[in-house]
Design an enzyme around this catalytic site. Structure first.
Site, PDB file in Angstrom:
ATOM      1  N   SER A   1       0.855  -1.184   0.000  1.00 57.47           N
ATOM      2  CA  SER A   1       0.000   0.000   0.000  1.00 57.47           C
ATOM      3  C   SER A   1       0.886   1.228   0.000  1.00 57.47           C
ATOM      4  CB  SER A   1      -0.883   0.010   1.254  1.00 57.47           C
ATOM      5  OG  SER A   1      -1.500   1.274   1.435  1.00 57.47           O
TER       6      SER A   1
ATOM      7  N   TYR B   1      -2.683  -0.227  10.723  1.00 56.40           N
ATOM      8  CA  TYR B   1      -2.638  -0.731   9.346  1.00 56.40           C
ATOM      9  C   TYR B   1      -1.348  -0.264   8.665  1.00 56.40           C
ATOM     10  CZ  TYR B   1      -3.818  -1.366   4.426  1.00 56.40           C
ATOM     11  OH  TYR B   1      -3.794  -1.746   3.097  1.00 56.40           O
TER      12      TYR B   1
END
Length: 288
Positions: A115, A128
Site C-alpha cells: 500500500s 494498518y
C-alpha cells in the site's frame, strides 16, 4: 502435449466461491483451480501448497489483507495483533513455504500487495500503516537475498481503492462510539478525517480492476520493478517524505492539510476529481 499453466485461486471459506466461479466461467477446472487457504494458519498454508502438483509455484501473489481504522485508544492490542497476523505474518508464511522450492529451481516471482501507506503514514490508520511498513522492510531485505537465486520480488502499492469492504468500513466507523477516547480526538476523526478521506477516495480512488491490470503488467514484465505505485497521483505525496530527511516536511504538510486547510483541500479534491478523466486514470494503473 505441453501442460497448460494453471492459476490457483485461494480463499478461507469455499462456501463464498459462487461469484468467483461465475466470473471464471468454463475455465474453472481447466486452467483455474480453487483451494482453501487461511494465511493465519501454518497448517493451512502447508496443506494448500502440498495440494499443488510438485509444489511448483512460478508466481506467488500475496493479496490477503485486513484494514483497521480509528483512534488508537479505542483499538485493543488483540485487534492490532490480528492485523499483523494477516498483513505481515500471513505474507511471511506464504513466502517461507514457497521460497525453498523456488531457490532449488532458481526461478520464481513473488508479488506482495502492499500500500502507499507502507511508504507514508496516514493519520488514524496507525496500525494498518505499521503492518504495511513492516511488510515493506521485510521485502526490501528479502529482495536482495532472492536476487542471488534469480527470484524476483515486487511490491504493488495502491492508494485508495474502491471496494465494498472499504465502503462498509468507512460507514461503520462513522457510526461507532469511542468510549475512552477524548472528545476532541473523536471530533477530529469523525468531522475532519472521515470527510477528507471520502474526498480523497472520490478524487483519487482506483478500482480493483485497475490494480489487477497493474499486477498483470508487473508479472508479465521481463524486468519487473521492486516498487510499483499504481497511482501516479500519489508520487508527489510520497516524494515529500524523501525530500526532507528530518521528516518535518511531510508531517507538517499533512497536519496543515488536515487541520488548517480542510476547506481548501475539499475544493482541491473536487477540482482534481473533475480533472482526473478516465484517460488519466488509465495512465495511473501501470508502473511505466
Amino acid at each position: 502435449m505441453e501442460e497448460q499453466n494453471k492459476i490457483i485461486a485461494t480463499m478461507r471459506d469455499l462456501k463464498k466461491k459462487d461469484k468467483l466461479l461465475e466470473a471464471a466461467g468454463d475455465v474453472y477446472g481447466k486452467t483455474l483451480m480453487l483451494l482453501p487457504l487461511d494465511v493465519c494458519s501454518d497448517e493451512s498454508v502447508k496443506q494448500c501448497i502440498n495440494n499443488v502438483k510438485d509444489r511448483h509455484i512460478d508466481i506467488l501473489i500475496n493479496n490477503a489483507g485486513v484494514g483497521l481504522l480509528g483512534p488508537l485508544e479505542s483499538i485493543s492490542i488483540e485487534e492490532m495483533k490480528r492485523v499483523f497476523e494477516t498483513n505481515f505474518f500471513g505474507v511471511v508464511r506464504m513466502i517461507k513455504e514457497v521460497m525453498p522450492d523456488m531457490k532449488k529451481r532458481r526461478s520464481g516471482h513473488i508479488v506482495v500487495m502492499s500500500s502507499v501507506m507502507g511508504l507514508q503514514g496516514v493519520v488514524f490508520n496507525d496500525v494498518y500503516t505499521a503492518s504495511k511498513f513492516a511488510m515493506e522492510g521485510f521485502c526490501e531485505s528479502m529482495a536482495v537475498q532472492l536476487m542471488k537465486f534469480n527470484i524476483r520480488l515486487s511490491m504493488i502499492e495502491p492508494g485508495p481503492v474502491h471496494t465494498e469492504f472499504e465502503t462498509k468500513m468507512m460507514e461503520d466507523v462513522a457510526k461507532m462510539e469511542y468510549p475512552g477516547v477524548d472528545a476532541d480526538t473523536v471530533r477530529y476523526f469523525k468531522d475532519v478525517y472521515l470527510p477528507s478521506s471520502t474526498d480523497i477516495f472520490e478524487a483519487m480512488g482506483q478500482t480493483p480492476e485497475d490494480i489487477a491490470k497493474c499486477t498483470k503488467k508487473v508479472i508479465e514484465s521481463n524486468s519487473p520493478r521492486f516498487r510499483n505505485l499504481t497511482n501516479s497521483l500519489y508520487t508527489p505525496i510520497v516524494a515529500l517524505k524523501y525530500a526532507d530527511e528530518t521528516g518535518g516536511l511531510s508531517v507538517n504538510t499533512f497536519y496543515n492539510l488536515l487541520f488548517n486547510f480542510g476547506p481548501l483541500m475539499h475544493i482541491t479534491m473536487s477540482i482534481l476529481k473533475c480533472l482526473t478523466c478516465s484517460c488519466l486514470r488509465r495512465r495511473t494503473v501501470s508502473p511505466n
